[in-house]
Every structure is written in C-alpha cells, then in structure tokens.
Design a protein around this motif. Structure first.
Motif, short mmCIF file in Angstrom:
data_model
loop_
_atom_site.label_atom_id
_atom_site.label_comp_id
_atom_site.label_asym_id
_atom_site.label_seq_id
_atom_site.Cartn_x
_atom_site.Cartn_y
_atom_site.Cartn_z
N ASP A 1 31.49 -5.86 22.60
CA ASP A 1 30.33 -5.58 21.70
C ASP A 1 29.55 -4.33 22.08
N PRO A 2 29.47 -3.34 21.09
CA PRO A 2 28.79 -2.19 21.51
C PRO A 2 27.38 -2.17 22.22
N ARG A 3 26.71 -3.53 22.26
CA ARG A 3 25.66 -3.55 23.14
C ARG A 3 25.91 -3.99 24.61
N ALA A 4 27.16 -4.06 24.97
CA ALA A 4 27.51 -4.32 26.33
C ALA A 4 27.76 -3.23 27.09
N ALA A 5 26.65 -2.93 28.10
CA ALA A 5 26.83 -1.40 28.44
C ALA A 5 26.81 -1.53 30.24
N TYR A 6 27.42 -2.57 30.59
CA TYR A 6 27.63 -2.91 32.22
C TYR A 6 28.65 -1.92 32.77
N PHE A 7 29.76 -1.40 31.84
CA PHE A 7 30.84 -0.58 32.54
C PHE A 7 30.11 0.95 32.56
N LYS A 8 29.44 1.06 31.31
CA LYS A 8 28.69 2.47 31.43
C LYS A 8 27.62 2.46 32.67
N GLN A 9 26.99 1.46 32.76
CA GLN A 9 26.20 1.29 33.83
C GLN A 9 26.79 1.73 35.17
N ALA A 10 27.93 1.32 35.29
CA ALA A 10 28.54 1.50 36.76
C ALA A 10 28.93 3.19 36.77
N GLN A 11 29.26 3.77 35.68
CA GLN A 11 29.59 5.18 35.75
C GLN A 11 28.25 5.93 35.93
N TYR A 12 27.04 5.38 35.40
CA TYR A 12 25.75 6.02 35.82
C TYR A 12 25.19 5.96 37.13
N GLY A 13 25.94 4.98 37.69
CA GLY A 13 25.80 4.91 39.26
C GLY A 13 26.17 6.19 39.98
N VAL A 14 27.23 6.62 39.65
CA VAL A 14 27.92 7.76 40.51
C VAL A 14 26.93 9.19 40.26
N TYR A 15 26.39 9.29 38.81
CA TYR A 15 25.65 10.37 38.49
C TYR A 15 24.19 10.25 39.41
N VAL A 16 23.71 9.03 39.59
CA VAL A 16 22.27 8.92 40.10
C VAL A 16 22.43 9.12 41.66
N ARG A 17 23.59 8.63 42.10
CA ARG A 17 23.81 8.61 43.60
C ARG A 17 24.20 10.30 43.96
N MET A 18 24.91 10.93 43.29
CA MET A 18 24.95 12.32 43.38
C MET A 18 23.27 12.99 43.43
N ALA A 19 22.65 12.44 42.48
CA ALA A 19 21.39 13.32 42.64
C ALA A 19 20.60 12.87 43.80
#
Ligand code: CP
Length: 310
Positions: free
Chosen positions: A277-295
């Motif tokens: 489902d295009p509304r399922a964002a939990y795997f994208k969320q895991a990717q955002y976790g890398v960017y925010v931990r870099m920051a």
C-alpha cells in the motif's frame, strides 16, 4: 558535554535544525562523506537490536568514520559484573561518541554522568528511545510536510512501548497535534504520560480499543509491537499479542493520504499484504533513521568540539 537522553534535550528550534541537516544529508550525501574522517563511534548494546545499532553504524561509516562496540551484554565485561560507569570511562578512551542501549531505565543517563564523550540513549528499558523519535519526526515531516495540525493514532502496546512515550513527549511541542490512543485496557498508556504529559499540557486526546473506530480520522497511524520482553508472564503476552492486526480491509477505512508508521520489528500487527500500500511508510522510516543519526552524530561531535575550545 552534550548528550542525548530524551527528545526534550533539544529545543524545537534545535530539532528543526537537526531535521534540516538530515534532509540535506539525504539530498547531498557526498557533501558529508568525509565529515567524520578519523572519528570513532562505539555502539554498546546490552539488548538486541537490528535497526538502531546497524543504522548508527551505517551513519558513522557514511560520514567517513569507524565503528567499534558490542551487540549483547554477554559479549562484554558486563557479564563479569562490570558497572556501566566503569564501562563508559573505558569506552571514553577508545571512541569519540557512544550509542548505548540497555534494558534498565536510566542506564544511559548514568553512563552520561561519567562519560568524557557524548552518549546517545539508544533505548533504555520501557522508558525512552529518542533516536527513534528523531527518525519518526523526520519521516512525518518529510512525507506529510509538517509536524503541526496532525491527528496521530498510536496503536498497540502503549504501556511498554518506549517509542510511543518518546514520540508523545516530542509531538506535544507542536501546534494542534491530537492523539488517538488505541490499546487494550491492560496496555493503556501509563499515568506518567497520560496525566503528567498529555493532561498537564492540555493536549487533546482520546482512548479507544477498536482500531476500526479510529481509522477514518487519522493523518498518521503509528503501529507498535506488543513488547514480549517486558511482560512478567508469557500467558498475558500470548493473550494480547495479536489483539491488533492491520489488514487491507482496515486500510480501506483510512484516508487516502494517511501514513502507516511502525518503529519495527513487526511481528503480526501489520499484515504483509499492507506492505504494498503506498501509505505504508515503515521501511522508508528505517531509511530516514540513517539520515537523522548522521545528523545527530555531526551535531553532538560539533558540540563536543566547541566545549573543548571553550
Ligand atoms: N526500532 C528499533 O529500535 O528497532 P531495533 O530494536 O531493531 O533497534
């Protein structure tokens, strides 16, 4: 020395700056590829993890730094009885920054009080998980375009789910954020969050048991796993573990632009058929976790450098 124990350690303005930096890292990764050349991150994990530990390690490697650490209490000298205070004093000799996960509430705070390097709480018992919250905020802001004017449904184990506790603490600082708390009676939000955070700050919220009754009004549905490791007996866990299962049919009740988030790991609470489902964002969320931990690594190392020169 600046550490991160709770999402409230950053002001809203500091959080905005951090999320802006994470956004820039996402768009321009090459710009940051050598930002931490020569720096070392220690990951001290006394409790299992896939995303938090590996995304911290990926973050430091993406910044040009190196990583060292341990992935379980059994493989560290904690198994011989070493205290957290002694361990962090030693880690301070080996690394420039440390991410720590521990089953006991307050463990990272104890470590930070004896540390010569920035300590990041990577989850302390059922208490807080601030870097998951940073990940959640970045995901919501990136995909919804805002952190205000939102109705957020929190579903599942609201009693033991530390990601939920941290997220509520962070989101109440934004305007017009309302919560729908969806849980069985036994897994309701603890009083120290419901009364001391939501009621005390005049935040609008309601509690309900049926997920179907909430679906139509949500901008974000944040699903959580029933936290088996925090139950006192297996019988209660087995009775409650499949209380909520998000299915395709339930998704039909939701708004076309509702986001489904989950800190993961998932057990049964989101059916795999929802993944497409295009509304399922939990795997994208895991990717955002890398960017925010870099920051976060960049921000805390910069603060440590300023302290050194002060
Ligand atoms: N979301 C999260 O904390 O996952 P891990 O337990 O795998 O680190």
């Amino acid at each position: 020395m600046r550490h991160l124990m709770s999402p409230l350690d950053f002001t809203v303005e500091e959080l905005d700056t951090l999320l802006d930096l994470a956004g820039d890292i996402e768009k321009n990764p090459d710009k940051y590829a050598h930002a931490c050349d020569g720096k070392k991150l220690a990951t001290c994990f006394y409790e299992p993890s896939t995303r938090t530990r590996l995304s911290f390690e990926a973050a430091m490697l993406n910044l040009g730094g190196s990583v060292l650490g341990f992935a379980s209490a059994d493989s560290s000298s904690a198994a011989k009885g070493e205290s957290i205070s002694d361990t962090i004093r030693v880690i301070s000799c080996y690394a420039d920054i440390c991410a720590m996960r521990h089953p006991k509430e307050g463990a990272a705070l104890v470590a930070s009080q004896k540390s010569k390097i920035p300590v990041i709480n990577a989850g302390d018992g059922g208490h807080q998980h601030p870097t998951q919250t940073l990940t959640d905020l970045l995901t919501i802001r990136s995909l919804k375009g805002r952190l205000n004017d939102l109705t957020i449904g929190l579903c599942g184990d609201l009693k033991f789910g530390r990601t939920v506790h941290s997220l509520i603490n962070a989101l109440i600082r934004y305007d017009n954020v309302k919560f729908v708390l969806i849980s069985p009676e036994e897994l309701r939000l603890p009083d120290y969050i419901r009364e001391d955070v939501l009621v005390a700050n005049g935040v609008e919220f309601k509690e309900m048991e049926r997920l179907e009754d909430a679906m139509g009004e949500l901008d974000v549905l944040y699903m959580t796993r029933v936290q088996r490791e925090r139950f006192f007996n297996e019988e209660d866990y087995v009775r409650l573990k499949d209380f909520y299962i998000l299915t395709k049919e339930k998704m039909e009740l939701a708004r076309p632009d509702m986001l489904v988030l989950h800190p993961l790991p998932r057990v049964n609470e989101i059916s795999v058929e929802v993944d497409d489902d295009p509304r399922a964002a939990y795997f994208k969320q895991a990717q955002y976790g890398v960017y925010v931990r870099m920051a976060l690594i960049l921000t805390l190392l910069e603060a440590a450098k300023e302290d050194e020169h002060a």
